[in-house]
Design an enzyme around this catalytic site. Structure first.
Site, PDB file in Angstrom:
ATOM      1  N   GLY A 124      -3.072  -6.426 -12.004  1.00  0.00           N
ATOM      2  CA  GLY A 124      -2.174  -6.000 -11.005  1.00  0.00           C
ATOM      3  C   GLY A 124      -2.017  -4.654 -10.516  1.00  0.00           C
ATOM      4  O   GLY A 124      -3.088  -3.804 -11.167  1.00  0.00           O
ATOM      5  N   ASN A 128     -12.212   3.043   2.997  1.00  0.00           N
ATOM      6  CA  ASN A 128     -13.295   2.705   2.075  1.00  0.00           C
ATOM      7  C   ASN A 128     -14.580   2.302   2.875  1.00  0.00           C
ATOM      8  O   ASN A 128     -14.494   2.594   3.912  1.00  0.00           O
ATOM      9  CB  ASN A 128     -12.886   1.433   1.248  1.00  0.00           C
ATOM     10  N   THR A 174     -14.279   6.267   0.160  1.00  0.00           N
ATOM     11  CA  THR A 174     -14.279   5.886  -1.336  1.00  0.00           C
ATOM     12  C   THR A 174     -15.467   4.863  -1.262  1.00  0.00           C
ATOM     13  O   THR A 174     -15.537   3.790  -0.374  1.00  0.00           O
ATOM     14  CB  THR A 174     -12.864   5.390  -1.617  1.00  0.00           C
ATOM     15  N   LYS A 183       0.818  -1.289   0.015  1.00  0.00           N
ATOM     16  CA  LYS A 183      -0.147   0.002   0.072  1.00  0.00           C
ATOM     17  C   LYS A 183       0.943   1.333  -0.172  1.00  0.00           C
ATOM     18  O   LYS A 183       0.626   2.206  -0.646  1.00  0.00           O
ATOM     19  CB  LYS A 183      -0.829   0.098   1.268  1.00  0.00           C
ATOM     20  N   GLU A 200       0.260  -0.903   6.939  1.00  0.00           N
ATOM     21  CA  GLU A 200       0.922  -2.250   6.688  1.00  0.00           C
ATOM     22  C   GLU A 200       2.363  -2.038   7.362  1.00  0.00           C
ATOM     23  O   GLU A 200       3.187  -3.200   7.103  1.00  0.00           O
ATOM     24  CB  GLU A 200       0.883  -2.456   5.381  1.00  0.00           C
ATOM     25  N   ASP A 218      -5.394   2.451  -3.349  1.00  0.00           N
ATOM     26  CA  ASP A 218      -3.998   3.285  -3.173  1.00  0.00           C
ATOM     27  C   ASP A 218      -4.051   4.287  -4.338  1.00  0.00           C
ATOM     28  O   ASP A 218      -3.221   5.403  -4.182  1.00  0.00           O
ATOM     29  CB  ASP A 218      -2.997   2.255  -3.337  1.00  0.00           C
TER      30      ASP A 218
HETATM   31  O1  RIB Z   1      -3.925  -2.313  -1.756  1.00  0.00           O
HETATM   32  C1  RIB Z   1      -3.191  -3.256  -2.184  1.00  0.00           C
HETATM   33  C2  RIB Z   1      -2.078  -3.871  -1.839  1.00  0.00           C
HETATM   34  O2  RIB Z   1      -2.284  -4.333  -0.623  1.00  0.00           O
HETATM   35  C3  RIB Z   1      -1.358  -4.721  -2.810  1.00  0.00           C
HETATM   36  O3  RIB Z   1      -0.616  -4.303  -3.638  1.00  0.00           O
HETATM   37  C4  RIB Z   1      -0.641  -5.761  -1.677  1.00  0.00           C
HETATM   38  O4  RIB Z   1       0.761  -5.568  -1.664  1.00  0.00           O
HETATM   39  C5  RIB Z   1      -1.343  -5.208  -0.285  1.00  0.00           C
HETATM   40  O5  RIB Z   1      -0.506  -4.809   0.375  1.00  0.00           O
END
Ligand code: RIB
Length: 300
Positions: free
Chosen positions: A282, A179, A215, A38, A135, A247
């Site tokens: 992706g 969200n 969102t 993220k 994260e 993101d």
């Molecule tokens: O928000 C999407 C992301 O969440 C992904 O790219 C994955 O790596 C997780 O961190």
């Protein structure tokens, strides 16, 4: 200038017809590898939108690190404060179904070794932005928020993945991004009354004394400062993969505000960018440039 302190992952993605239920085995497509995380995603989205971005975080000493950083390096994100800490780069195991919905299992690896002291707060001032997500270690995230606010910067937090934080945790946050699910979880956690997106956004903004942006996927986004709401629509798209759409919204929103856009304009661009990010597989390969966002809005 935008500084992002957050996660850097390699995403291992397989497409399935239906997401597996607990105890079920399903076939998936060949595994595809994409840079993700993220923090890294938000940094790349803001950079592609046209802003100078510095990413602060940690990767492992394994072979995944180079791939995880590849799109950021190509785009020109400043990676000088990304450090190798420990053996393993963060990995996200992602399944995507035919509707473009996903499940994500995160193995955080080096992300939990990232440290707020990697950030040069001397370089922060009024007009700068720090972007945070959930994260990396919570203690480091909020240490960074406090130091950035003390230096006069604005702090944007994405509460993803959701953590049921105490209200005081938000004292250094200027803008909270959630969200629909995270907003509902937060309202439930605080026992706040409210139904409908506008009233939930307002109740959270009032309760936490900051700007809340919710969102809403295909319905766009709504923001509230506790007294009035700002709504934007998004572009209609056929979603292929929604990974990283939130993101993208966050990065493009921050880029717009950094460039001096008002909140509504920044949200409009962010919502369009989030929609465009759903049209390719992706996370990072799908993020649009500023020119692509403006073009898509001009022909909508
Ligand atoms: O928000 C999407 C992301 O969440 C992904 O790219 C994955 O790596 C997780 O961190």
């Amino acid at each position: 200038m935008i500084t992002v302190f957050g996660s850097i992952n390699l995403d291992l993605v397989t497409r399935v017809v239906q997401l597996p239920r607990p105890g079920e085995t399903v076939y998936g497509s060949d595994i595809a590898q994409f840079p993700g995380g993220k923090g890294a995603n938000q940094a790349l989205a803001a950079c592609r939108a046209g802003t100078d971005v510095r990413l602060v975080g940690a990767v492992g000493s394994d072979d995944f690190a180079a791939l995880a950083l590849s799109e950021l390096r190509d785009a020109g994100v400043d990676l000088s404060a990304v450090e190798v800490r420990g053996d393993t780069t963060g990995v996200a195991v992602i399944t995507v179904n035919e509707a473009g919905e996903n499940t994500i299992i995160l193995s955080p690896g080096a992300n939990l070794r990232g440290d707020a002291r990697q950030i040069s707060f001397d370089a922060f001032g009024v007009g700068d932005t720090l972007m945070l997500q959930m994260e990396v270690a919570e203690r480091e995230t909020f240490a960074a928020a406090g130091a950035a606010k003390a230096a006069g910067a604005q702090v944007i937090l994405s509460l993803a993945p959701f953590v049921p934080l105490a209200r005081e945790a938000f004292s250094d946050i200027s803008i909270l991004l959630v969200n629909e699910t995270e907003a509902a979880d937060l309202v439930g956690h605080y026992g706040i009354a409210g139904s409908g997106h506008d009233s939930i956004a307002r109740a959270l903004a009032e309760s936490l004394d900051l700007i809340v942006v919710v969102t809403l996927g295909a319905e766009g986004a709504v923001a509230s400062d506790g007294t009035k709401e700002t709504r934007v629509e998004t572009l209609p798209v056929e979603p292929i993969d929604t990974t990283g759409a939130g993101d993208t919204f966050a990065g493009v929103l921050a880029a717009g505000l950094d460039a001096g856009d008002d909140l509504k304009t920044a949200m409009r661009h962010a919502a369009a960018a989030g929609a465009l990010a759903c049209t390719k597989s992706g996370a990072q390969p799908s993020f649009p440039t500023g020119a692509e966002i403006r073009h898509a809005l001009s022909v909508a």
